[in-house]
Motif scaffolding. Structure first.
Motif, PDB file in Angstrom:
ATOM      1  N   THR A  72       4.289  -4.599 -10.801  1.00 25.94           N
ATOM      2  CA  THR A  72       3.786  -3.413 -10.105  1.00 25.94           C
ATOM      3  C   THR A  72       2.714  -2.721 -10.941  1.00 25.94           C
ATOM      4  O   THR A  72       2.927  -2.430 -12.116  1.00 25.94           O
TER       5      THR A  72
ATOM      6  N   ALA B 237      -1.019   2.160 -10.313  1.00 25.92           N
ATOM      7  CA  ALA B 237      -1.369   2.849  -9.070  1.00 25.92           C
ATOM      8  C   ALA B 237      -0.264   2.688  -8.026  1.00 25.92           C
ATOM      9  O   ALA B 237       0.101   3.644  -7.339  1.00 25.92           O
ATOM     10  N   ASP B 238       0.269   1.461  -7.908  1.00 23.88           N
ATOM     11  CA  ASP B 238       1.342   1.226  -6.945  1.00 23.88           C
ATOM     12  C   ASP B 238       2.605   1.990  -7.337  1.00 23.88           C
ATOM     13  O   ASP B 238       3.320   2.520  -6.474  1.00 23.88           O
TER      14      ASP B 238
ATOM     15  N   ALA C 228       2.684   4.785  -8.950  1.00 26.87           N
ATOM     16  CA  ALA C 228       2.422   6.201  -8.651  1.00 26.87           C
ATOM     17  C   ALA C 228       2.584   6.466  -7.159  1.00 26.87           C
ATOM     18  O   ALA C 228       3.148   7.498  -6.760  1.00 26.87           O
ATOM     19  N   ASP C 229       2.111   5.529  -6.317  1.00 24.59           N
ATOM     20  CA  ASP C 229       2.289   5.678  -4.868  1.00 24.59           C
ATOM     21  C   ASP C 229       3.769   5.671  -4.509  1.00 24.59           C
ATOM     22  O   ASP C 229       4.218   6.440  -3.653  1.00 24.59           O
ATOM     23  N   LEU C 230       4.524   4.795  -5.144  1.00 20.78           N
ATOM     24  CA  LEU C 230       5.954   4.700  -4.884  1.00 20.78           C
ATOM     25  C   LEU C 230       6.654   5.990  -5.294  1.00 20.78           C
ATOM     26  O   LEU C 230       7.498   6.519  -4.556  1.00 20.78           O
TER      27      LEU C 230
ATOM     28  N   HIS D  24       5.376   8.940  -5.429  1.00 24.07           N
ATOM     29  CA  HIS D  24       5.001   9.956  -4.448  1.00 24.07           C
ATOM     30  C   HIS D  24       5.833   9.807  -3.177  1.00 24.07           C
ATOM     31  O   HIS D  24       6.348  10.793  -2.624  1.00 24.07           O
ATOM     32  N   SER D  25       6.012   8.571  -2.698  1.00 22.90           N
ATOM     33  CA  SER D  25       6.812   8.323  -1.492  1.00 22.90           C
ATOM     34  C   SER D  25       8.258   8.746  -1.700  1.00 22.90           C
ATOM     35  O   SER D  25       8.878   9.351  -0.820  1.00 22.90           O
TER      36      SER D  25
ATOM     37  N   LEU E  75       6.434   7.036   6.377  1.00 18.64           N
ATOM     38  CA  LEU E  75       6.021   6.061   5.359  1.00 18.64           C
ATOM     39  C   LEU E  75       5.437   4.814   6.000  1.00 18.64           C
ATOM     40  O   LEU E  75       5.872   4.413   7.090  1.00 18.64           O
TER      41      LEU E  75
ATOM     42  N   PRO F 184       5.937   0.349   1.535  1.00 21.00           N
ATOM     43  CA  PRO F 184       5.419   0.998   0.325  1.00 21.00           C
ATOM     44  C   PRO F 184       5.729   0.130  -0.881  1.00 21.00           C
ATOM     45  O   PRO F 184       6.781  -0.466  -0.957  1.00 21.00           O
ATOM     46  N   ARG F 185       4.799   0.088  -1.800  1.00 15.55           N
ATOM     47  CA  ARG F 185       4.981  -0.739  -2.989  1.00 15.55           C
ATOM     48  C   ARG F 185       5.541   0.096  -4.126  1.00 15.55           C
ATOM     49  O   ARG F 185       5.156   1.230  -4.275  1.00 15.55           O
TER      50      ARG F 185
END
Length: 202
Positions: free
Chosen positions: A157, A160-161, A163-165, A167-168, A197, A201-202
């Motif tokens: 991972t 960036a991924d 961080a997206d995870l 956030h989700s 979502l 999501p990664r």
């Protein structure tokens, strides 16, 4: 004291709290309900404040254990987060201490231990932990987020991924808490999460 006896005392304290405000809960009644002497209760928790801290610590741990179970219940990331949201909403509805810890809204019926650590002279490891810092709502959200990221982010991972995870995950917990205050309609909190979502999501 055996851990089972400590659990019995905490169970008795939780039962007493369901029946009357914490200010009216008496240590002698908690001890009697658990089938131990009042001295044993004081030896284990030190004081009523110590008992309150231990009870809050246990309920926080129980909530986080449920988060772990929810995260392991599905393979697909969005379904894992939906399960976390369902558990968060259900736990907060059913358990006034979990609701207070997640929202920061402590009613007058509940114990209100300070969240900062207190000096501990206890020889009981579990009580020394309870005398340490207790989680604020922000702390709990972060703990859930970090557990979810750890469960779902693989070795490959990217930052960036991840961080997206993260956030989700935080979005999901906050969405679940909003559903405690204003229960959702048909489909419940899980459907809200699924619609909020992306499918993977990664």
């Amino acid at each position: 004291m055996m851990p089972a006896a400590r659990e019995s005392l905490l169970d008795a304290a939780y039962t007493a709290l369901a029946r009357r405000p914490w200010s009216a809960v008496r240590m002698v009644d908690v001890a009697a309900e658990a089938g131990v002497s009042r001295q044993t209760l004081y030896n284990e928790f030190g004081s009523k404040e110590g008992l309150a801290r231990a009870l809050v610590r246990r309920e926080a741990d129980g909530y986080l254990a449920g988060v772990e179970r929810a995260l392991s219940a599905h393979a697909e990331a969005r379904e894992r987060l939906a399960a976390v949201a369902e558990w968060t909403a259900a736990a907060a509805r059913a358990n006034p201490l979990v609701r207070a810890m997640l929202t920061g809204c402590w009613s007058r019926r509940l114990p209100t231990p300070t969240l900062s650590p207190v000096p501990s002279t206890s020889a009981v490891p579990a009580q020394r932990r309870a005398d340490g810092p207790l989680p604020s709502p922000t702390d709990l959200v972060a703990l859930v987020r970090d557990r979810a990221v750890a469960a779902m982010a693989g070795p490959g991972t990217s930052k960036a991924d991840a961080a997206d995870l993260a956030h989700s995950c935080e979005l999901v917990v906050r969405l679940a808490l909003s559903c405690v205050a204003a229960p959702p309609g048909r489909g419940g909190v899980a459907e809200l999460v699924r619609s909020a979502l992306p499918p993977q999501p990664r």
